[in-house]
Design a protein around this motif. Structure first.
Motif, PDB file in Angstrom:
ATOM      1  N   LYS A  53      63.039   3.589  56.234  1.00  0.00           N
ATOM      2  CA  LYS A  53      64.470   3.291  56.233  1.00  0.00           C
ATOM      3  C   LYS A  53      65.305   4.564  56.358  1.00  0.00           C
ATOM      4  CE  LYS A  53      64.038  -1.020  53.640  1.00  0.00           C
ATOM      5  NZ  LYS A  53      64.331  -1.745  52.385  1.00  0.00           N
ATOM      6  N   LEU A  54      64.807   5.664  55.792  1.00  0.00           N
ATOM      7  CA  LEU A  54      65.505   6.935  55.948  1.00  0.00           C
ATOM      8  C   LEU A  54      65.461   7.383  57.407  1.00  0.00           C
ATOM      9  CD1 LEU A  54      66.989   9.389  54.871  1.00  0.00           C
ATOM     10  CD2 LEU A  54      64.777  10.387  54.235  1.00  0.00           C
ATOM     11  N   LEU A  55      64.310   7.205  58.058  1.00  0.00           N
ATOM     12  CA  LEU A  55      64.220   7.509  59.484  1.00  0.00           C
ATOM     13  C   LEU A  55      65.186   6.617  60.266  1.00  0.00           C
ATOM     14  CD1 LEU A  55      60.340   7.869  59.968  1.00  0.00           C
ATOM     15  CD2 LEU A  55      62.039   9.692  59.706  1.00  0.00           C
ATOM     16  N   GLY A  56      65.325   5.372  59.809  1.00  0.00           N
ATOM     17  CA  GLY A  56      66.264   4.458  60.442  1.00  0.00           C
ATOM     18  C   GLY A  56      67.701   4.955  60.325  1.00  0.00           C
ATOM     19  N   GLU A  57      68.062   5.498  59.162  1.00  0.00           N
ATOM     20  CA  GLU A  57      69.422   6.019  59.002  1.00  0.00           C
ATOM     21  C   GLU A  57      69.646   7.238  59.896  1.00  0.00           C
ATOM     22  OE1 GLU A  57      72.526   7.758  55.648  1.00  0.00           O
ATOM     23  OE2 GLU A  57      71.013   6.276  55.043  1.00  0.00           O
ATOM     24  N   ILE A  58      68.624   8.071  60.042  1.00  0.00           N
ATOM     25  CA  ILE A  58      68.727   9.222  60.949  1.00  0.00           C
ATOM     26  C   ILE A  58      68.976   8.740  62.380  1.00  0.00           C
ATOM     27  CG2 ILE A  58      67.431  11.137  61.986  1.00  0.00           C
ATOM     28  CD1 ILE A  58      66.060  11.503  59.245  1.00  0.00           C
ATOM     29  N   GLN A  59      68.268   7.695  62.798  1.00  0.00           N
ATOM     30  CA  GLN A  59      68.477   7.142  64.137  1.00  0.00           C
ATOM     31  C   GLN A  59      69.841   6.459  64.247  1.00  0.00           C
ATOM     32  OE1 GLN A  59      64.958   4.675  64.901  1.00  0.00           O
ATOM     33  NE2 GLN A  59      64.120   6.352  66.137  1.00  0.00           N
ATOM     34  N   PHE A  60      70.249   5.737  63.218  1.00  0.00           N
ATOM     35  CA  PHE A  60      71.552   5.074  63.192  1.00  0.00           C
ATOM     36  C   PHE A  60      72.663   6.101  63.384  1.00  0.00           C
ATOM     37  CE2 PHE A  60      75.287   3.181  61.315  1.00  0.00           C
ATOM     38  CZ  PHE A  60      75.164   1.813  61.484  1.00  0.00           C
ATOM     39  N   ALA A  61      72.604   7.195  62.625  1.00  0.00           N
ATOM     40  CA  ALA A  61      73.624   8.242  62.709  1.00  0.00           C
ATOM     41  C   ALA A  61      73.639   8.886  64.092  1.00  0.00           C
ATOM     42  CB  ALA A  61      73.383   9.298  61.635  1.00  0.00           C
ATOM     43  N   PHE A  62      72.456   9.091  64.661  1.00  0.00           N
ATOM     44  CA  PHE A  62      72.374   9.723  65.975  1.00  0.00           C
ATOM     45  C   PHE A  62      73.008   8.836  67.048  1.00  0.00           C
ATOM     46  CE2 PHE A  62      70.270  10.823  69.973  1.00  0.00           C
ATOM     47  CZ  PHE A  62      70.437  12.204  69.985  1.00  0.00           C
ATOM     48  N   ASP A 115      81.672  11.982  62.365  1.00  0.00           N
ATOM     49  CA  ASP A 115      81.120  11.964  61.004  1.00  0.00           C
ATOM     50  C   ASP A 115      79.627  11.646  61.025  1.00  0.00           C
ATOM     51  OD1 ASP A 115      83.531  12.567  59.887  1.00  0.00           O
ATOM     52  OD2 ASP A 115      84.028  10.521  59.286  1.00  0.00           O
ATOM     53  N   SER A 116      79.207  10.875  62.011  1.00  0.00           N
ATOM     54  CA  SER A 116      77.792  10.526  62.137  1.00  0.00           C
ATOM     55  C   SER A 116      76.961  11.748  62.522  1.00  0.00           C
ATOM     56  CB  SER A 116      77.611   9.415  63.182  1.00  0.00           C
ATOM     57  OG  SER A 116      78.235   8.229  62.749  1.00  0.00           O
ATOM     58  N   PHE A 117      77.527  12.628  63.312  1.00  0.00           N
ATOM     59  CA  PHE A 117      76.822  13.872  63.652  1.00  0.00           C
ATOM     60  C   PHE A 117      76.597  14.720  62.404  1.00  0.00           C
ATOM     61  CE2 PHE A 117      77.230  18.413  65.027  1.00  0.00           C
ATOM     62  CZ  PHE A 117      75.961  18.524  65.575  1.00  0.00           C
ATOM     63  N   GLU A 118      77.617  14.777  61.543  1.00  0.00           N
ATOM     64  CA  GLU A 118      77.477  15.542  60.305  1.00  0.00           C
ATOM     65  C   GLU A 118      76.408  14.935  59.409  1.00  0.00           C
ATOM     66  OE1 GLU A 118      78.947  18.474  59.451  1.00  0.00           O
ATOM     67  OE2 GLU A 118      79.568  18.433  61.545  1.00  0.00           O
ATOM     68  N   GLN A 119      76.359  13.594  59.339  1.00  0.00           N
ATOM     69  CA  GLN A 119      75.331  12.936  58.531  1.00  0.00           C
ATOM     70  C   GLN A 119      73.950  13.186  59.123  1.00  0.00           C
ATOM     71  OE1 GLN A 119      75.606  11.656  55.680  1.00  0.00           O
ATOM     72  NE2 GLN A 119      73.839  10.342  55.325  1.00  0.00           N
ATOM     73  N   TRP A 120      73.838  13.102  60.437  1.00  0.00           N
ATOM     74  CA  TRP A 120      72.561  13.372  61.109  1.00  0.00           C
ATOM     75  C   TRP A 120      72.069  14.779  60.769  1.00  0.00           C
ATOM     76  CZ3 TRP A 120      71.415  16.850  65.219  1.00  0.00           C
ATOM     77  CH2 TRP A 120      70.132  16.685  65.784  1.00  0.00           C
TER      78      TRP A 120
END
Length: 371
Positions: A244-253, A263-268
Protein backbone atom coordinates in the motif's frame (compact mmCIF):
# COMPACT_ATOMS: atom_id res chain seq x y z
CA UNK A 1 -6.22 -4.31 -33.83
CA UNK A 2 -8.55 -6.53 -35.88
CA UNK A 3 -12.30 -5.98 -35.91
CA UNK A 4 -13.15 -9.07 -33.85
CA UNK A 5 -10.92 -7.88 -30.98
CA UNK A 6 -12.36 -4.36 -31.22
CA UNK A 7 -15.89 -5.75 -30.94
CA UNK A 8 -14.93 -7.92 -27.95
CA UNK A 9 -13.33 -4.97 -26.16
CA UNK A 10 -16.41 -2.85 -26.87
CA UNK A 11 -18.68 -5.49 -25.39
CA UNK A 12 -16.53 -6.26 -22.33
CA UNK A 13 -14.99 -2.85 -21.66
CA UNK A 14 -16.44 -0.04 -19.56
CA UNK A 15 -17.81 3.22 -20.94
CA UNK A 16 -17.43 6.72 -19.54
CA UNK A 17 -20.10 9.12 -20.84
CA UNK A 18 -19.68 12.87 -20.41
CA UNK A 19 -22.51 15.13 -21.59
CA UNK A 20 -22.18 18.83 -22.52
CA UNK A 21 -18.39 19.00 -22.33
CA UNK A 22 -17.15 22.15 -24.15
CA UNK A 23 -15.69 21.72 -27.63
CA UNK A 24 -11.89 22.25 -27.99
CA UNK A 25 -11.37 21.43 -24.30
CA UNK A 26 -8.86 18.83 -23.10
CA UNK A 27 -10.07 15.41 -21.99
CA UNK A 28 -7.77 12.57 -20.97
CA UNK A 29 -7.74 9.11 -19.50
CA UNK A 30 -4.58 7.59 -18.03
CA UNK A 31 -1.66 8.40 -20.29
CA UNK A 32 -3.42 9.98 -23.29
CA UNK A 33 -5.42 13.17 -23.79
CA UNK A 34 -7.25 14.83 -26.69
CA UNK A 35 -8.80 18.15 -27.67
CA UNK A 36 -12.50 17.41 -27.94
CA UNK A 37 -14.65 17.86 -31.03
CA UNK A 38 -18.33 18.79 -31.38
CA UNK A 39 -19.54 15.17 -31.18
CA UNK A 40 -17.46 14.04 -28.19
CA UNK A 41 -19.44 12.25 -25.47
CA UNK A 42 -16.84 10.09 -23.72
CA UNK A 43 -14.62 7.02 -23.99
CA UNK A 44 -15.41 3.36 -24.71
CA UNK A 45 -13.54 0.01 -24.37
CA UNK A 46 -12.05 0.95 -20.99
CA UNK A 47 -10.35 -2.09 -19.40
CA UNK A 48 -11.52 -2.99 -15.89
CA UNK A 49 -9.45 -1.50 -13.09
CA UNK A 50 -8.24 1.82 -11.70
CA UNK A 51 -7.96 4.68 -14.19
CA UNK A 52 -7.33 8.43 -13.98
CA UNK A 53 -9.72 10.72 -15.85
CA UNK A 54 -8.72 14.36 -16.27
CA UNK A 55 -9.95 17.44 -18.10
CA UNK A 56 -9.38 21.12 -18.73
CA UNK A 57 -12.18 23.27 -20.14
CA UNK A 58 -11.70 26.08 -22.62
CA UNK A 59 -13.14 29.60 -22.21
CA UNK A 60 -14.65 31.88 -24.85
CA UNK A 61 -11.17 33.20 -25.73
CA UNK A 62 -9.93 29.68 -26.42
CA UNK A 63 -7.78 29.52 -23.28
CA UNK A 64 -7.64 26.24 -21.34
CA UNK A 65 -8.07 26.32 -17.61
CA UNK A 66 -6.16 24.37 -14.93
CA UNK A 67 -6.34 20.60 -15.13
CA UNK A 68 -8.62 18.61 -12.80
CA UNK A 69 -9.13 14.88 -12.51
CA UNK A 70 -10.08 11.86 -10.44
CA UNK A 71 -9.33 8.16 -10.08
CA UNK A 72 -12.11 5.68 -10.77
CA UNK A 73 -12.20 1.89 -10.50
CA UNK A 74 -14.15 0.64 -13.52
CA UNK A 75 -15.94 -2.71 -13.43
CA UNK A 76 -16.25 -4.79 -16.63
CA UNK A 77 -19.07 -3.48 -18.88
CA UNK A 78 -19.81 -0.65 -16.44
CA UNK A 79 -21.33 2.53 -17.86
CA UNK A 80 -20.52 5.71 -15.93
CA UNK A 81 -22.53 8.82 -16.87
CA UNK A 82 -21.58 12.35 -15.84
CA UNK A 83 -22.48 15.88 -16.92
CA UNK A 84 -20.49 19.06 -17.39
CA UNK A 85 -21.56 21.88 -15.11
CA UNK A 86 -20.79 25.05 -17.09
CA UNK A 87 -21.38 27.32 -14.11
CA UNK A 88 -19.00 25.45 -11.81
CA UNK A 89 -16.68 24.59 -14.74
CA UNK A 90 -16.40 21.05 -13.44
CA UNK A 91 -17.83 17.57 -13.90
CA UNK A 92 -21.05 16.94 -12.01
CA UNK A 93 -21.89 13.53 -10.60
CA UNK A 94 -25.46 12.34 -10.45
CA UNK A 95 -27.10 9.07 -9.48
CA UNK A 96 -29.07 7.83 -12.47
CA UNK A 97 -32.13 5.62 -11.94
CA UNK A 98 -31.68 1.99 -12.89
CA UNK A 99 -34.17 2.42 -15.72
CA UNK A 100 -32.09 5.19 -17.33
CA UNK A 101 -28.84 3.24 -16.95
CA UNK A 102 -30.53 0.32 -18.69
CA UNK A 103 -31.38 2.65 -21.55
CA UNK A 104 -27.67 3.46 -21.98
CA UNK A 105 -26.85 -0.25 -21.99
CA UNK A 106 -29.45 -1.06 -24.65
CA UNK A 107 -28.34 1.91 -26.80
CA UNK A 108 -24.59 1.24 -26.66
CA UNK A 109 -24.34 0.78 -30.41
CA UNK A 110 -26.07 4.12 -31.06
CA UNK A 111 -23.76 5.84 -28.60
CA UNK A 112 -20.66 4.23 -30.12
CA UNK A 113 -20.00 6.89 -32.77
CA UNK A 114 -19.77 9.60 -30.11
CA UNK A 115 -17.16 7.77 -28.01
CA UNK A 116 -13.40 7.74 -28.41
CA UNK A 117 -11.62 4.35 -28.05
CA UNK A 118 -9.46 3.73 -25.01
CA UNK A 119 -5.76 4.14 -26.02
CA UNK A 120 -4.62 0.52 -25.78
CA UNK A 121 -1.18 1.36 -27.18
CA UNK A 122 -0.51 3.15 -23.86
CA UNK A 123 -2.15 0.58 -21.58
CA UNK A 124 1.06 -1.28 -20.64
CA UNK A 125 2.67 2.01 -19.63
CA UNK A 126 -0.34 2.80 -17.45
CA UNK A 127 -0.21 -0.59 -15.73
CA UNK A 128 3.51 -0.19 -15.06
CA UNK A 129 2.81 3.15 -13.33
CA UNK A 130 -0.21 2.00 -11.28
CA UNK A 131 0.33 -1.68 -10.49
CA UNK A 132 0.15 -1.10 -6.73
CA UNK A 133 -2.79 1.36 -6.71
CA UNK A 134 -5.81 -0.57 -5.46
CA UNK A 135 -9.43 0.57 -5.39
CA UNK A 136 -9.26 0.70 -1.58
CA UNK A 137 -6.18 2.92 -1.71
CA UNK A 138 -7.95 5.31 -4.07
CA UNK A 139 -10.77 5.65 -1.51
CA UNK A 140 -8.20 6.22 1.22
CA UNK A 141 -6.21 8.92 -0.59
CA UNK A 142 -8.56 10.74 -2.96
CA UNK A 143 -9.89 14.07 -1.58
CA UNK A 144 -13.32 14.05 0.06
CA UNK A 145 -14.61 16.25 -2.76
CA UNK A 146 -13.73 13.48 -5.23
CA UNK A 147 -11.53 15.63 -7.50
CA UNK A 148 -7.79 16.26 -7.71
CA UNK A 149 -6.97 19.82 -8.75
CA UNK A 150 -3.74 21.07 -10.31
CA UNK A 151 -4.08 24.36 -8.42
CA UNK A 152 -5.07 24.78 -4.75
CA UNK A 153 -8.74 25.59 -4.13
CA UNK A 154 -9.33 28.64 -1.93
CA UNK A 155 -12.36 30.42 -0.52
CA UNK A 156 -12.75 33.74 1.28
CA UNK A 157 -12.97 33.81 5.05
CA UNK A 158 -15.92 35.82 6.25
CA UNK A 159 -14.50 39.15 7.42
CA UNK A 160 -15.16 42.89 7.59
CA UNK A 161 -13.10 45.85 6.43
CA UNK A 162 -12.36 46.63 10.09
CA UNK A 163 -11.15 43.10 10.90
CA UNK A 164 -8.92 42.99 7.80
CA UNK A 165 -7.47 46.41 8.65
CA UNK A 166 -6.74 45.36 12.24
CA UNK A 167 -4.95 42.24 11.00
CA UNK A 168 -2.97 44.31 8.51
CA UNK A 169 -1.87 46.78 11.20
CA UNK A 170 -0.72 43.89 13.36
CA UNK A 171 1.25 42.44 10.44
CA UNK A 172 2.78 45.83 9.60
CA UNK A 173 4.11 46.13 13.15
CA UNK A 174 6.19 42.99 12.65
CA UNK A 175 7.44 43.69 9.10
CA UNK A 176 10.17 46.29 8.67
CA UNK A 177 10.25 48.74 5.78
CA UNK A 178 6.52 48.58 4.96
CA UNK A 179 4.17 51.27 6.20
CA UNK A 180 0.92 50.65 8.02
CA UNK A 181 -0.84 52.74 5.38
CA UNK A 182 0.25 50.30 2.66
CA UNK A 183 -1.04 47.32 4.63
CA UNK A 184 -4.26 49.10 5.58
CA UNK A 185 -5.05 50.12 2.02
CA UNK A 186 -4.52 46.56 0.74
CA UNK A 187 -6.57 45.07 3.55
CA UNK A 188 -9.68 46.98 2.46
CA UNK A 189 -9.77 45.22 -0.92
CA UNK A 190 -8.06 41.85 -0.46
CA UNK A 191 -10.11 39.11 1.22
CA UNK A 192 -8.53 36.57 3.56
CA UNK A 193 -8.34 33.15 1.90
CA UNK A 194 -8.32 29.60 3.23
CA UNK A 195 -8.17 26.19 1.55
CA UNK A 196 -11.54 24.78 0.58
CA UNK A 197 -12.37 21.95 2.96
CA UNK A 198 -12.22 18.48 1.43
CA UNK A 199 -10.05 19.39 -1.57
CA UNK A 200 -6.68 18.15 -0.29
CA UNK A 201 -5.35 14.70 -1.14
CA UNK A 202 -5.24 12.62 2.04
CA UNK A 203 -1.57 11.68 1.88
CA UNK A 204 0.22 9.94 4.73
CA UNK A 205 2.03 12.23 7.13
CA UNK A 206 5.69 11.32 7.51
CA UNK A 207 6.40 11.22 11.28
CA UNK A 208 8.81 13.90 12.49
CA UNK A 209 10.22 11.74 15.27
CA UNK A 210 13.12 9.79 13.81
CA UNK A 211 14.04 7.61 16.79
CA UNK A 212 12.24 5.70 19.59
CA UNK A 213 11.66 7.14 23.04
CA UNK A 214 14.59 6.69 25.40
CA UNK A 215 17.10 6.28 22.55
CA UNK A 216 20.77 6.53 23.44
CA UNK A 217 23.07 9.05 21.68
CA UNK A 218 24.40 6.27 19.45
CA UNK A 219 20.85 5.20 18.55
CA UNK A 220 19.92 8.79 17.77
CA UNK A 221 22.92 8.98 15.44
CA UNK A 222 21.93 5.69 13.84
CA UNK A 223 18.29 6.60 13.22
CA UNK A 224 19.18 10.04 11.88
CA UNK A 225 21.00 8.17 9.11
CA UNK A 226 18.64 5.19 8.90
CA UNK A 227 14.95 6.02 8.31
CA UNK A 228 13.76 2.49 9.17
CA UNK A 229 12.13 3.57 12.43
CA UNK A 230 10.13 6.32 10.69
CA UNK A 231 9.27 3.95 7.85
CA UNK A 232 7.95 1.37 10.31
CA UNK A 233 5.75 4.03 11.96
CA UNK A 234 4.40 5.07 8.57
CA UNK A 235 3.62 1.47 7.59
CA UNK A 236 1.31 1.29 10.60
CA UNK A 237 -1.17 3.37 8.61
CA UNK A 238 -1.31 0.52 6.11
CA UNK A 239 -1.38 -2.30 8.68
CA UNK A 240 2.30 -2.97 7.87
CA UNK A 241 1.41 -3.65 4.23
CA UNK A 242 4.35 -2.32 2.17
CA UNK A 243 2.32 -2.85 -1.00
CA UNK A 244 0.00 0.00 0.00
CA UNK A 245 2.94 2.33 0.62
CA UNK A 246 4.22 1.54 -2.88
CA UNK A 247 0.69 2.31 -4.06
CA UNK A 248 0.81 5.75 -2.44
CA UNK A 249 4.17 6.42 -4.11
CA UNK A 250 2.58 5.55 -7.47
CA UNK A 251 -0.57 7.56 -6.66
CA UNK A 252 1.52 10.65 -5.87
CA UNK A 253 3.60 10.22 -9.01
CA UNK A 254 0.54 9.98 -11.30
CA UNK A 255 -1.10 12.97 -9.60
CA UNK A 256 2.04 14.99 -10.31
CA UNK A 257 2.94 13.72 -13.77
CA UNK A 258 -0.59 13.50 -15.21
CA UNK A 259 -2.68 15.53 -12.75
CA UNK A 260 -0.09 18.37 -12.60
CA UNK A 261 -0.52 18.59 -8.82
CA UNK A 262 2.71 19.96 -7.31
CA UNK A 263 1.94 18.91 -3.72
CA UNK A 264 1.98 15.35 -5.03
CA UNK A 265 5.54 15.80 -6.27
CA UNK A 266 6.58 16.88 -2.78
CA UNK A 267 4.88 13.82 -1.27
CA UNK A 268 6.53 11.55 -3.85
CA UNK A 269 9.95 12.96 -2.93
CA UNK A 270 9.33 12.47 0.80
CA UNK A 271 8.23 8.84 0.41
CA UNK A 272 10.97 7.90 -2.07
CA UNK A 273 13.63 9.38 0.21
CA UNK A 274 12.15 7.61 3.23
CA UNK A 275 12.22 4.19 1.55
CA UNK A 276 15.67 4.70 0.03
CA UNK A 277 17.31 5.62 3.33
CA UNK A 278 15.97 2.70 5.42
CA UNK A 279 19.03 0.46 5.79
CA UNK A 280 17.42 -1.92 8.34
CA UNK A 281 14.22 -2.02 6.26
CA UNK A 282 16.12 -3.23 3.18
CA UNK A 283 17.09 -6.45 4.95
CA UNK A 284 13.65 -6.78 6.57
CA UNK A 285 11.55 -6.28 3.39
CA UNK A 286 13.56 -7.65 0.42
CA UNK A 287 10.51 -8.47 -1.72
CA UNK A 288 9.08 -4.98 -1.16
CA UNK A 289 12.37 -3.40 -2.23
CA UNK A 290 12.45 -5.55 -5.37
CA UNK A 291 9.05 -4.06 -6.22
CA UNK A 292 10.21 -0.58 -5.21
CA UNK A 293 13.08 -0.68 -7.71
CA UNK A 294 10.63 -1.68 -10.43
CA UNK A 295 8.36 1.22 -9.42
CA UNK A 296 11.25 3.68 -9.70
CA UNK A 297 12.44 2.18 -12.98
CA UNK A 298 9.10 2.78 -14.70
CA UNK A 299 8.60 6.19 -13.12
CA UNK A 300 12.02 7.51 -14.15
CA UNK A 301 11.44 6.16 -17.66
CA UNK A 302 8.25 8.19 -17.99
CA UNK A 303 9.50 11.53 -16.65
CA UNK A 304 9.93 14.00 -19.53
CA UNK A 305 13.54 15.02 -20.06
CA UNK A 306 12.96 18.69 -19.20
CA UNK A 307 11.60 17.63 -15.78
CA UNK A 308 15.00 16.15 -14.94
CA UNK A 309 16.69 19.47 -15.55
CA UNK A 310 14.09 21.78 -14.01
CA UNK A 311 12.54 19.82 -11.15
CA UNK A 312 13.54 16.23 -10.45
CA UNK A 313 17.31 16.68 -10.36
CA UNK A 314 17.22 20.05 -8.60
CA UNK A 315 19.63 19.81 -5.68
CA UNK A 316 20.57 16.35 -7.00
CA UNK A 317 17.54 14.87 -5.25
CA UNK A 318 17.34 11.64 -7.22
CA UNK A 319 21.04 10.92 -7.52
CA UNK A 320 21.67 11.65 -3.85
CA UNK A 321 18.68 9.59 -2.70
CA UNK A 322 19.43 6.66 -5.00
CA UNK A 323 23.03 6.67 -3.81
CA UNK A 324 21.68 5.94 -0.32
CA UNK A 325 19.49 3.14 -1.67
CA UNK A 326 22.33 1.46 -3.55
CA UNK A 327 24.62 1.70 -0.51
CA UNK A 328 22.01 0.13 1.77
CA UNK A 329 21.31 -2.74 -0.63
CA UNK A 330 25.04 -3.41 -1.07
CA UNK A 331 25.20 -4.53 2.57
CA UNK A 332 26.24 -8.20 2.80
CA UNK A 333 23.19 -9.08 4.94
CA UNK A 334 20.81 -8.15 2.10
CA UNK A 335 19.13 -10.71 -0.18
CA UNK A 336 21.36 -11.58 -3.18
CA UNK A 337 18.47 -11.32 -5.67
CA UNK A 338 17.81 -7.78 -4.48
CA UNK A 339 21.50 -6.93 -4.72
CA UNK A 340 21.61 -8.08 -8.35
CA UNK A 341 18.53 -6.07 -9.29
CA UNK A 342 20.00 -3.02 -7.56
CA UNK A 343 23.27 -3.33 -9.52
CA UNK A 344 21.39 -3.70 -12.80
CA UNK A 345 19.25 -0.65 -12.03
CA UNK A 346 22.29 1.40 -11.05
CA UNK A 347 24.09 0.45 -14.27
CA UNK A 348 21.01 1.33 -16.33
CA UNK A 349 20.82 4.81 -14.76
CA UNK A 350 24.54 5.41 -15.21
CA UNK A 351 24.47 4.30 -18.85
CA UNK A 352 21.31 6.25 -19.74
CA UNK A 353 21.66 9.46 -17.72
CA UNK A 354 25.39 9.46 -16.86
CA UNK A 355 24.53 9.73 -13.16
CA UNK A 356 27.51 9.18 -10.86
CA UNK A 357 26.90 6.98 -7.80
CA UNK A 358 30.56 6.45 -6.96
CA UNK A 359 30.86 9.00 -4.12
CA UNK A 360 28.64 10.23 -1.31
CA UNK A 361 26.95 13.61 -1.92
CA UNK A 362 28.01 16.24 0.64
CA UNK A 363 24.45 17.04 1.74
CA UNK A 364 23.97 13.43 2.88
CA UNK A 365 27.03 13.28 5.09
CA UNK A 366 26.00 11.82 8.47
CA UNK A 367 25.40 13.97 11.53
CA UNK A 368 26.98 12.37 14.61
CA UNK A 369 25.49 12.94 18.05
CA UNK A 370 28.09 13.01 20.79
CA UNK A 371 27.48 11.02 23.96
Amino acid sequence: MDQSNVQKLFEQGAIFVLHDFPERSEFGIDYMSWDTGPNFKGVKMIPAGVHFIYYSSVNSQGQKGPRSGFFYNFAPQEIVVKYWDARAEDIKSCQLPEKELSRYTSNKQDLDKFLGPYPYDKYKQWISLTKHISADLVVMLQPDCGSIYSVPQFESISSTTQSRQAAAEEAAATVGGISQDTFSQASKTLPELTSVEGTKIKYSEVPNKRYPAGATPSEITKYNMDSSYVLDLLLSRFDKDFEKLLGEIQFAFVCFLVGQNYDSFEQWKKLVHLVCTGSEAVAKHPEAYLSFISVLHFQIREIPSDFFVDIVTSNNFLTATLYELFQNIANESVDTKLQKKSKDFRKHLTDKFKWDFSSEPDEYAPVVVEG
